[in-house]
Motif scaffolding. Structure first.
Motif, PDB file in Angstrom:
ATOM      1  N   TYR A  61       0.825  -1.207   0.000  1.00 53.01           N
ATOM      2  CA  TYR A  61       0.000   0.000   0.000  1.00 53.01           C
ATOM      3  C   TYR A  61       0.858   1.256   0.000  1.00 53.01           C
ATOM      4  O   TYR A  61       1.979   1.276   0.518  1.00 53.01           O
ATOM      5  CB  TYR A  61      -0.908   0.031   1.227  1.00 53.01           C
ATOM      6  CG  TYR A  61      -1.945  -1.055   1.253  1.00 53.01           C
ATOM      7  CD1 TYR A  61      -1.760  -2.218   2.001  1.00 53.01           C
ATOM      8  CD2 TYR A  61      -3.129  -0.931   0.519  1.00 53.01           C
ATOM      9  CE1 TYR A  61      -2.714  -3.225   2.008  1.00 53.01           C
ATOM     10  CE2 TYR A  61      -4.085  -1.930   0.520  1.00 53.01           C
ATOM     11  CZ  TYR A  61      -3.869  -3.074   1.272  1.00 53.01           C
ATOM     12  OH  TYR A  61      -4.816  -4.063   1.284  1.00 53.01           O
ATOM     13  N   GLY A  62       0.277   2.299  -0.560  1.00 50.23           N
ATOM     14  CA  GLY A  62       0.887   3.607  -0.457  1.00 50.23           C
ATOM     15  C   GLY A  62       0.684   4.166   0.950  1.00 50.23           C
ATOM     16  O   GLY A  62      -0.292   3.827   1.622  1.00 50.23           O
ATOM     17  N   ASP A  63       1.574   5.046   1.364  1.00 55.00           N
ATOM     18  CA  ASP A  63       1.532   5.566   2.728  1.00 55.00           C
ATOM     19  C   ASP A  63       0.236   6.318   3.031  1.00 55.00           C
ATOM     20  O   ASP A  63      -0.283   6.263   4.151  1.00 55.00           O
ATOM     21  CB  ASP A  63       2.727   6.499   2.966  1.00 55.00           C
ATOM     22  CG  ASP A  63       4.049   5.757   2.949  1.00 55.00           C
ATOM     23  OD1 ASP A  63       5.096   6.403   2.741  1.00 55.00           O
ATOM     24  OD2 ASP A  63       4.041   4.523   3.138  1.00 55.00           O
ATOM     25  N   SER A  64      -0.290   7.016   2.055  1.00 55.74           N
ATOM     26  CA  SER A  64      -1.457   7.867   2.301  1.00 55.74           C
ATOM     27  C   SER A  64      -2.758   7.088   2.445  1.00 55.74           C
ATOM     28  O   SER A  64      -3.763   7.639   2.889  1.00 55.74           O
ATOM     29  CB  SER A  64      -1.601   8.899   1.172  1.00 55.74           C
ATOM     30  OG  SER A  64      -1.813   8.245  -0.061  1.00 55.74           O
ATOM     31  N   VAL A  65      -2.751   5.813   2.097  1.00 54.89           N
ATOM     32  CA  VAL A  65      -3.996   5.040   2.145  1.00 54.89           C
ATOM     33  C   VAL A  65      -3.929   3.848   3.089  1.00 54.89           C
ATOM     34  O   VAL A  65      -4.965   3.239   3.378  1.00 54.89           O
ATOM     35  CB  VAL A  65      -4.405   4.541   0.735  1.00 54.89           C
ATOM     36  CG1 VAL A  65      -4.481   5.694  -0.246  1.00 54.89           C
ATOM     37  CG2 VAL A  65      -3.458   3.457   0.238  1.00 54.89           C
ATOM     38  N   GLU A  66      -2.740   3.499   3.548  1.00 55.45           N
ATOM     39  CA  GLU A  66      -2.605   2.320   4.387  1.00 55.45           C
ATOM     40  C   GLU A  66      -3.455   2.467   5.648  1.00 55.45           C
ATOM     41  O   GLU A  66      -3.448   3.502   6.302  1.00 55.45           O
ATOM     42  CB  GLU A  66      -1.139   2.101   4.759  1.00 55.45           C
ATOM     43  CG  GLU A  66      -0.910   0.798   5.508  1.00 55.45           C
ATOM     44  CD  GLU A  66       0.433   0.177   5.182  1.00 55.45           C
ATOM     45  OE1 GLU A  66       1.328   0.920   4.741  1.00 55.45           O
ATOM     46  OE2 GLU A  66       0.571  -1.038   5.389  1.00 55.45           O
TER      47      GLU A  66
END
Length: 128
Positions: A61-66
């Motif tokens: 996952y990307g950091d902004s959505v994890e």
């Protein structure tokens, strides 16, 4: 040739949820990885998350959505779904599904230039 079609986009209120689906024309797990990116107006394409089929379906996952978004793959249906919860205005954008055909280095998953095929995208708009 891999054809990808995204669906499920729409308008949702902040705090709400939405589920996107990416359907592949062929066996989705025949690619090395399939991923989701998004692009807000005037910004670069951002990594959302991906599944690496070759490694027991490992998910990244990307950091902004994890913690808010969940990726799930269905080999039988040749789909890759993106469940999005706790949506906020910054999640607004066009969401794209992409596929990498041949194996690459692991971090390649996070860069849009690594992907060989893309869908047409689906718009997600989060109202505040």
């Amino acid at each position: 040739q891999v054809q990808l079609v995204e669906s499920g986009g729409g308008l949702v209120q902040a705090g709400g949820s939405l589920r996107l689906s990416c359907t592949s024309s062929g066996r989705i797990d025949s690619t090395w990885a399939t991923g989701w990116f998004r692009q807000a107006q005037g910004k670069e394409r951002e990594f959302v998350g991906a599944i690496r089929w070759s490694d027991n379906n490992s998910i990244y996952y990307g950091d902004s959505v994890e913690g808010r978004f969940t990726i799930s793959g269905d080999n039988a249906k040749n789909t890759l779904d993106l469940q999005m919860n706790s949506l906020n205005h910054e999640d607004t954008g066009v969401y794209y599904c992409g596929a990498i055909v041949a194996a690459r280095w692991l971090s390649a998953l996070r860069y849009d230039f690594s992907y060989d095929y893309w869908g047409q995208g689906t718009q997600v708009t989060v109202s505040s």
